[in-house]
Design an enzyme around this catalytic site. Structure first.
Site, PDB file in Angstrom:
ATOM      1  CB  SER A 119      -0.919   0.013   1.230  1.00 35.81           C
ATOM      2  OG  SER A 119      -0.148  -0.041   2.419  1.00 35.81           O
ATOM      3  CG  HIS A 140      -2.662  -0.539  -3.166  1.00 45.61           C
ATOM      4  ND1 HIS A 140      -2.973   0.759  -2.830  1.00 45.61           N
ATOM      5  CD2 HIS A 140      -2.883  -1.287  -2.039  1.00 45.61           C
ATOM      6  CE1 HIS A 140      -3.366   0.794  -1.576  1.00 45.61           C
ATOM      7  NE2 HIS A 140      -3.315  -0.422  -1.076  1.00 45.61           N
ATOM      8  CD  GLU A 152      -3.602   3.662  -5.408  1.00 46.35           C
ATOM      9  OE1 GLU A 152      -3.809   4.878  -5.313  1.00 46.35           O
ATOM     10  OE2 GLU A 152      -2.950   3.012  -4.549  1.00 46.35           O
ATOM     11  CG  ASN A 190      -2.924   4.085   1.321  1.00 43.18           C
ATOM     12  OD1 ASN A 190      -4.043   4.243   1.786  1.00 43.18           O
ATOM     13  ND2 ASN A 190      -2.430   2.891   1.067  1.00 43.18           N
TER      14      ASN A 190
END
Length: 285
Positions: A119, A140, A152, A190
């Site tokens: 992540s 991800h 992602e 994130n």
């Protein structure tokens, strides 16, 4: 390159979800983890999920049986040797990921693409532990995998465009919406969520409002589907702490600093939903 067989390394929540959606999409899937009891628990949860779908009339009993037959699970990494793509979903520790990618590089065919579900960590650093850095990239997924549409896709420094296109296409085949992101700590989601959750934790620490009221304010004042502290509990407070510390190290920007309240909860073993306590007490629900 045609993708027919998908390997998943790691039978935790994320790995389990990736296995489930891959089998549902018609792929042959291999699940590997270090302990048989972990593998068995993951397969039991997948079976339970599909049984509930049968009971609700969403799938047939035959479909459930066919899906289960697509999955082979065990503890021997050599089971992954003929997979076209292997998706790693082990602990979020760079040294562990580099070690398993070195093993995968030796086990898997030269044509296989290796993807990490990290992540936040450096895809390029992980890729450098192999001799096939052109075929290593980030993939991800988000929790819970079956429900969250986004993946992602993050190329490392040497990843070929061909490998990226193959994985983007695979994401669509398993029912996901892929976005291509440049390699940077946290990628897109994130990178934006970490300082958001960190500031909410500092507000909580300073006594500005209760966890419930902070979350209520962001839900009803900013239109968020869930509040930042409930989100942190769902992600796992240990994960939030590791990501925050990593961002602070990489960027040197205080907006990523982990709150003392977060550190204290992690030290106490209150890691969120997975342990029953975090910013909320789930044992009372």
């Amino acid at each position: 390159m045609a993708i027919n067989k998908i390997g998943v390394l790691g039978a935790g929540t994320m790995g389990q979800g990736i296995v489930q959606i891959s089998a549902e999409a018609g792929f042959t899937v291999v699940l590997v983890d270090i302990a048989q009891n972990i593998v068995d628990a993951a397969m039991k949860r997948i079976d339970k999920t599909w049984q509930k779908a049968v009971e609700k009339g969403k799938i047939t009993e035959d479909s459930k049986t066919q899906n289960l037959q697509k999955i082979t699970a065990g503890t021997d990494m050599n089971m992954l040797k003929d997979c076209d793509v292997v998706i790693e979903a082990v602990l979020e520790e760079i040294d562990i990921k580099k070690a398993v990618f070195k093993q995968l590089d030796e086990i898997c065919s030269a044509e296989a693409i290796l993807a990490t579900n990290t992540s936040a960590l450096s895809i390029t650093e992980i890729a450098a532990s192999t001799k096939r850095s052109s075929k290593v990239l980030g993939m991800h997924f988000f929790n819970p995998v079956p429900a969250m549409k986004l993946v992602e896709v993050i190329p490392a420094a040497d990843t070929t465009e061909e490998a990226v296109e193959i994985i983007m296409d695979l994401c669509k085949k398993i029912g996901k919406e892929p976005v291509k992101a440049k390699e940077t700590p946290g990628f897109i989601v994130n990178r934006l969520l970490t300082p958001y959750m960190a500031e909410a934790m500092i507000a909580y620490q300073e006594g500005i409002a209760s966890a419930e009221d902070i979350d209520k304010a962001m839900k009803y004042g900013a239109g968020m589907p869930m509040g930042p502290l409930a989100l942190a509990d769902m992600v796992g407070l240990d994960v939030c702490l590791k990501v925050g510390e990593y961002f602070l190290k990489e960027f040197g920007d205080s907006k990523y600093r982990p709150a003392l309240a977060l550190k204290q909860k992690v030290r106490a073993g209150h890691l969120g939903m997975k342990t029953g306590k975090g910013f909320y007490d789930y044992t009372k629900k």
